[in-house]
Design a protein around this motif. Structure first.
Motif, PDB file in Angstrom:
ATOM      1  N   GLU A 206       0.867  -1.349   0.066  1.00  0.00           N
ATOM      2  CA  GLU A 206       0.117   0.015   0.192  1.00  0.00           C
ATOM      3  C   GLU A 206       0.799   1.156  -0.117  1.00  0.00           C
ATOM      4  OE1 GLU A 206      -2.482  -3.368   1.375  1.00  0.00           O
ATOM      5  OE2 GLU A 206      -0.493  -2.841   2.039  1.00  0.00           O
ATOM      6  N   CYS A 207       2.016   1.144   0.694  1.00  0.00           N
ATOM      7  CA  CYS A 207       2.977   2.301   0.808  1.00  0.00           C
ATOM      8  C   CYS A 207       3.407   2.395  -0.639  1.00  0.00           C
ATOM      9  CB  CYS A 207       3.869   2.225   1.698  1.00  0.00           C
ATOM     10  SG  CYS A 207       3.292   2.333   3.464  1.00  0.00           S
ATOM     11  N   GLY A 280     -10.431  -0.488   8.267  1.00  0.00           N
ATOM     12  CA  GLY A 280      -9.634  -0.939   7.449  1.00  0.00           C
ATOM     13  C   GLY A 280      -8.288  -0.382   7.423  1.00  0.00           C
ATOM     14  N   LEU A 281      -7.516  -0.590   6.220  1.00  0.00           N
ATOM     15  CA  LEU A 281      -6.287  -0.117   6.143  1.00  0.00           C
ATOM     16  C   LEU A 281      -5.858   1.168   5.547  1.00  0.00           C
ATOM     17  CD1 LEU A 281      -2.932  -2.162   5.203  1.00  0.00           C
ATOM     18  CD2 LEU A 281      -3.269   0.220   4.092  1.00  0.00           C
ATOM     19  N   ARG A 282      -5.277   2.141   6.301  1.00  0.00           N
ATOM     20  CA  ARG A 282      -4.946   3.609   5.863  1.00  0.00           C
ATOM     21  C   ARG A 282      -3.540   4.059   5.892  1.00  0.00           C
ATOM     22  NH1 ARG A 282      -7.321   2.295  10.418  1.00  0.00           N
ATOM     23  NH2 ARG A 282      -7.470   4.093  11.340  1.00  0.00           N
ATOM     24  N   VAL A 283      -3.305   4.581   4.917  1.00  0.00           N
ATOM     25  CA  VAL A 283      -1.867   5.366   4.906  1.00  0.00           C
ATOM     26  C   VAL A 283      -1.840   6.669   5.150  1.00  0.00           C
ATOM     27  CG1 VAL A 283       0.078   5.493   3.513  1.00  0.00           C
ATOM     28  CG2 VAL A 283      -1.074   3.378   3.252  1.00  0.00           C
ATOM     29  N   GLU A 316      -7.341   5.748   2.053  1.00  0.00           N
ATOM     30  CA  GLU A 316      -7.862   4.674   2.586  1.00  0.00           C
ATOM     31  C   GLU A 316      -8.075   3.526   1.559  1.00  0.00           C
ATOM     32  OE1 GLU A 316     -12.521   3.180   3.763  1.00  0.00           O
ATOM     33  OE2 GLU A 316     -11.857   5.387   4.479  1.00  0.00           O
ATOM     34  N   PHE A 317      -7.744   2.072   1.628  1.00  0.00           N
ATOM     35  CA  PHE A 317      -7.338   1.148   0.733  1.00  0.00           C
ATOM     36  C   PHE A 317      -8.711   0.124   0.843  1.00  0.00           C
ATOM     37  CE2 PHE A 317      -3.181   2.947   0.294  1.00  0.00           C
ATOM     38  CZ  PHE A 317      -2.838   2.554  -0.691  1.00  0.00           C
ATOM     39  N   ARG A 318      -8.881  -0.511  -0.243  1.00  0.00           N
ATOM     40  CA  ARG A 318      -9.959  -1.430  -0.390  1.00  0.00           C
ATOM     41  C   ARG A 318      -9.467  -2.223  -1.664  1.00  0.00           C
ATOM     42  NH1 ARG A 318     -16.076   0.264  -0.041  1.00  0.00           N
ATOM     43  NH2 ARG A 318     -15.080   0.959   2.290  1.00  0.00           N
TER      44      ARG A 318
END
Length: 347
Positions: A206-207, A280-283, A316-318
């Motif tokens: 993701e990064c 969820g996953l956030r950067v 925010e990722f999905r």
């Protein structure tokens, strides 16, 4: 992608007596700003805390308390929603916290911008805090000040002209050569170490997506590659409370930002990742965009003024792609740099 929880585990002493870093940040923020417990700053900030803004930097707790007191009087009903706290481990005794807030208040007291207007305002801000041994030791603060002035009915150009002469934080002239935003260290590998220190190797995919978006789309201008990094229904919420949705509007929002600084190059200064069951996953990122005011006359006639834009983006990722971005920077600081350049050249 599953993140190794051992790599994200923070020593509980770093955020005690709270349950986790997120609660540490939100609880003491409310204690200070909502309950007006200004003295609790002593409990949560290091005596020699360093605070970076788009206008300069301050050192020490006295400045934090003084600025906070004045703001509380100007906006006594200041509230805010904790949009998100993206946090990540930093060493054995600390963490970095990127706290995004939706602020609202009524201007009923004297402030940097002048006497009370009685009007309401709403904006977004990010406080990127480095916490060590249960105390904030360094903080990067980014606010959408244009939204405040717009809602208060004040002239942003007049305010920016005043700030070009004197920073509201430091009381000194903005100095591009020595200001905090230009003095930020060059980052060799932000995935390994940013301005907040060494980071764990988590959320790499993701990064790398975020870094590729900034490099390929922002720096190299491959706007057609946005779909490679972003979902079709990408939403971007940015300055002046603007909101766009979809690939084409997202492309244009980014292009319009870069149009007035077409030679601009962006460098990510800090990055952190958090994955939680509810969000969820956030950067979260802190970035610096540097160039000259030489393109579209968005802020008046172009004058080739050197521009430094300190910004923050939360992603925010999905399903491996970016589905939301919150992009915050200070347009008043941009205006101040443009107007200061005119003043310098005319003297």
């Amino acid at each position: 992608m599953t993140i190794d929880k051992e790599l994200t585990k923070v020593n509980p002493a770093a955020y005690a007596p709270y349950r986790n870093p997120r609660e540490y940040i939100t609880s003491w923020t409310d204690k200070i700003w909502i309950a007006r417990g200004l003295g609790h700053i002593h409990d949560h900030y290091s005596p020699d805390v360093k605070v970076h803004t788009a206008y300069g930097e301050t050192y020490g707790m006295d400045n934090v308390i003084s600025n906070s007191l004045q703001k509380m009087v100007a906006f006594p009903n200041r509230g805010g929603g904790h949009d998100d706290v993206v946090w990540e481990k930093r060493g054995d005794d600390g963490f970095i916290s990127s706290h995004r807030v939706l602020n609202n208040a009524t201007h009923t007291g004297h402030w940097t911008y002048g006497p009370p207007t009685g009007k309401d305002w709403v904006n977004r801000s990010v406080a990127h805090c480095l916490v060590k041994d249960n105390l904030v030791v360094e903080e990067w603060v980014i606010r959408d000040e244009f939204a405040v002035l717009e809602h208060l009915g004040l002239d942003p150009y007049k305010v920016a002209a005043d700030l070009a002469k004197k920073s509201p934080v430091l009381g000194t002239t903005i100095n591009r050569e020595n200001s905090s935003i230009t003095a930020l260290d060059s980052i060799d590998n932000v995935l390994a170490r940013g301005i907040s220190g060494p980071r764990p190797d988590i959320g790499r995919a993701e990064c790398e997506t975020v870094l590729a978006l900034f490099d390929r789309v922002w720096n190299q201008k491959f706007f057609d590659e946005v779909p490679e990094h972003c979902a079709d229904n990408i939403v971007c919420q940015t300055v002046r409370m603007r909101r766009v949705m979809g690939i084409n509007p997202y492309q244009m929002e980014t292009m319009e930002l870069l149009s007035f600084i077409p030679d601009g190059k962006l460098e990510v200064k800090d990055i952190c990742v958090h994955d939680s069951e509810d969000l969820g996953l956030r950067v979260a990122t802190i970035w610096l965009l540097k160039g000259t005011y030489s393109g579209s006359p968005v802020y008046g006639p172009t004058n080739n003024a050197p521009i430094n834009i300190l910004g923050s983006s939360h992603f925010e990722f999905r399903n491996g792609k970016i589905i939301r971005e919150w992009r915050i920077y200070d347009e008043i600081a941009i205006l101040a740099q443009i107007l200061r350049n005119d003043s310098v050249n005319n003297n």
